[in-house]
Design an enzyme around this catalytic site. Structure first.
Site, PDB file in Angstrom:
ATOM      1  N   HIS A 114      44.092  76.006  13.854  1.00 48.09           N
ATOM      2  CA  HIS A 114      43.965  76.727  14.987  1.00 48.09           C
ATOM      3  C   HIS A 114      42.581  77.433  15.123  1.00 48.09           C
ATOM      4  O   HIS A 114      41.963  77.915  14.122  1.00 48.09           O
ATOM      5  CB  HIS A 114      45.099  77.730  14.944  1.00 48.09           C
ATOM      6  N   ASP A 147      56.380  86.774  21.459  1.00 46.49           N
ATOM      7  CA  ASP A 147      55.191  87.247  21.556  1.00 46.49           C
ATOM      8  C   ASP A 147      54.699  87.391  22.902  1.00 46.49           C
ATOM      9  O   ASP A 147      53.743  87.925  23.332  1.00 46.49           O
ATOM     10  CB  ASP A 147      54.466  86.309  20.620  1.00 46.49           C
ATOM     11  N   ARG A 165      51.098  94.474  25.655  1.00 40.90           N
ATOM     12  CA  ARG A 165      49.810  95.135  24.797  1.00 40.90           C
ATOM     13  C   ARG A 165      48.525  94.830  25.736  1.00 40.90           C
ATOM     14  O   ARG A 165      47.674  95.813  25.788  1.00 40.90           O
ATOM     15  CB  ARG A 165      49.590  94.185  23.374  1.00 40.90           C
ATOM     16  N   SER A 223      50.642  87.911  16.002  1.00 45.02           N
ATOM     17  CA  SER A 223      51.074  87.382  17.342  1.00 45.02           C
ATOM     18  C   SER A 223      50.564  85.750  17.139  1.00 45.02           C
ATOM     19  O   SER A 223      51.258  84.863  17.737  1.00 45.02           O
ATOM     20  CB  SER A 223      50.125  88.023  18.414  1.00 45.02           C
ATOM     21  N   LYS A 265      53.239  81.998  16.644  1.00 42.59           N
ATOM     22  CA  LYS A 265      53.086  80.596  17.598  1.00 42.59           C
ATOM     23  C   LYS A 265      52.934  79.349  16.560  1.00 42.59           C
ATOM     24  O   LYS A 265      53.393  78.388  16.993  1.00 42.59           O
ATOM     25  CB  LYS A 265      52.095  80.919  18.725  1.00 42.59           C
TER      26      LYS A 265
HETATM   27  N1  URA Z   1      45.443  85.873  20.623  1.00 44.71           N
HETATM   28  C1  URA Z   1      46.660  85.965  20.670  1.00 44.71           C
HETATM   29  O1  URA Z   1      47.517  84.980  20.500  1.00 44.71           O
HETATM   30  N2  URA Z   1      47.283  87.191  20.183  1.00 44.71           N
HETATM   31  C2  URA Z   1      46.566  88.274  20.010  1.00 44.71           C
HETATM   32  O2  URA Z   1      47.196  89.191  19.885  1.00 44.71           O
HETATM   33  C3  URA Z   1      45.262  88.436  20.233  1.00 44.71           C
HETATM   34  C4  URA Z   1      44.593  87.175  20.495  1.00 44.71           C
END
Ligand code: URA
Length: 435
Positions: A82, A161, A168, A183, A187
């Site tokens: 990632h 999320d 957010r 966050s 994923k």
């Molecule tokens: N990318 C994400 O997936 N989450 C965040 O909080 C910030 C960047």
């Protein structure tokens, strides 16, 4: 439990228990906790922070809020990669076939995303017919057969999320380390691989501009990954100039193909190899970094990695012959060269500005539903450390609209910083195997 009490507790700096976090995430996802209470909680977290146990629990609760992919029917150690995102980042297009060519299963979920260029999926759609709309069965079958498949993110991946991030985003609570790390990792963990390699970027074109922040995020994510039972390694890499020379979808695919032919830009290949080595080590195919690099390098030299890309494109409905004929990929109608009005050495190329130039040309999305032009973008001719003379070409713009090309020109000129001496700079800032 009452959300009011949890907000009060966090406001006073106390730690929330596992049960409290799990309850809060579940109820919020269901819609039983209103946005205004969750906003207050997020702001309290911004001021008071979360400890390691809270951060891990938040991640696990968000992971479990939706589908968690079961990849157990794929044999071998599944290693995912990632990137926190950058300009010109076509790493997955090169790394995935290199690693898969060594027999390490790569079962990857990718996104389109907003940004200066499309995401990995948009880039892959430069191959006519290519699709990432695969059923889970097809996805798994492809990985078992050819060791590589990329599917689009399922709608129900970490829905907590998705909801929380949107909140957010509009309440000035994105920028908190535990919240960002949980966050991203929720994923990644829901995507089901056995091990994770993270590319945490730092510099002008990165989410974490300061190196110390990038290391802090890397540490937090490695801690979460290991806490969740997945071996996780983070590589902190430079984004103080775009990665490689190509920025723009088809241009990046062409550069990826060049790279698999052994002609990739050196800065880009340095990052590819650094990440690839960690994937090969985690995948159990080598015991040392040197051994891993030799295997990866052989996969390029032998043509096995390029062949793997063609095989993968074909397996997902695309025309694999384009891999051997990249001249067939979409090309823009206008070409404009950006000239230097200074002399010296390139000390920095503001990646953010180059990304914006690509966006102006139509290469990226400014809203979720924007159409993307796969053919446009920017090809950098001079990179950091290069000597330039007055009138030298710094970059070439590929556009389908003259006015857009002129607007992009200004951004690219502003992006180049020219000094008297070449700078000292390294692509790999550090590798974290433990927090
Ligand atoms: N990318 C994400 O997936 N989450 C965040 O909080 C910030 C960047």
């Amino acid at each position: 439990m009452r959300m009011y009490d949890l907000i009060q507790k966090k406001k006073q700096g106390a730690s929330l228990s596992k049960e409290e976090i799990s309850w809060m995430v579940k109820e919020y996802t269901l819609g039983a906790i209103p946005d205004y209470q969750m906003s207050a909680m997020m702001m309290a977290v911004c001021f008071q922070g979360m400890d390691e146990a809270e951060t891990l629990q938040l991640t696990l609760s968000m992971r479990d809020s939706g589908d968690v992919l079961d990849l157990s029917s794929i044999s071998g150690i599944k290693v995912d990669k990632h990137s926190t995102g950058g300009v010109g980042d076509k790493t997955s297009l090169v790394l995935a076939p290199m690693v898969a060519a060594l027999g390490i299963p790569v079962a990857k979920m990718s996104g389109r995303g907003l940004g200066h260029t499309g995401g990995t999926i948009d880039k892959l759609e430069c191959f006519p017919g290519f699709t990432t709309s695969l059923s889970q069965e097809q996805f798994i079958e492809n990985v078992n057969r050819i060791k590589l498949s990329i599917m689009g993110q399922t709608a129900n991946l970490a829905p907590a999320d998705k909801k929380l991030y949107a909140l957010r985003d509009v309440t000035a609570t994105v920028n908190q380390m535990s919240l960002i790390a949980s966050s991203i990792m929720s994923k990644k963990l829901a995507a089901g691989s056995d091990a994770i390699v993270l590319d945490v970027k730092t510099g002008n074109g990165a989410f974490m501009q300061e190196e110390s922040d990038a290391f802090a995020l890397a540490r937090e994510m490695v801690r979460i990954g290991n806490g969740a039972g997945k071996r996780t390694v983070a590589v902190v890499t430079d984004m103080d100039q775009p990665l490689g020379c190509a920025v723009g979808n088809a241009l990046e695919v062409k550069e990826a193909i060049l790279s698999l032919n052994g002609q990739g830009p050196s800065d880009f290949m340095e990052v590819v190899y650094a990440l690839g080595e960690q994937m090969v080590l985690l995948g159990g195919k080598a015991r040392t970094q040197q051994e891993a690099r030799a295997l990866l390098s052989d996969a390029v030299k032998s043509g096995a990695a390029l062949k793997k890309l063609a095989e993968f494109v074909e397996a997902q409905g695309g025309d694999g012959s384009y891999v051997y004929h990249p001249e067939l990929l979409p090309t823009a109608s206008h070409i404009l060269e950006v000239k230097s009005s200074e002399e010296g050495f390139v000390t920095r190329i503001l990646a953010e500005e180059i990304g914006l130039a690509s966006l102006i040309l139509g290469g990226g999305r400014s809203t979720k539903d924007s159409e993307i032009d796969l053919s446009v973008g920017v090809l950098l001719k001079k990179k950091r450390g290069c000597q330039v003379a007055y009138g030298d070409t710094l970059a070439t713009i590929y556009a389908n609209n003259r006015n857009q090309a002129l607007e992009a020109y200004g951004k690219i000129v502003n992006a180049y910083e020219i000094g008297e001496a070449p700078p000292e700079a390294s692509m790999i800032k550090g590798i974290l195997t433990t927090p």
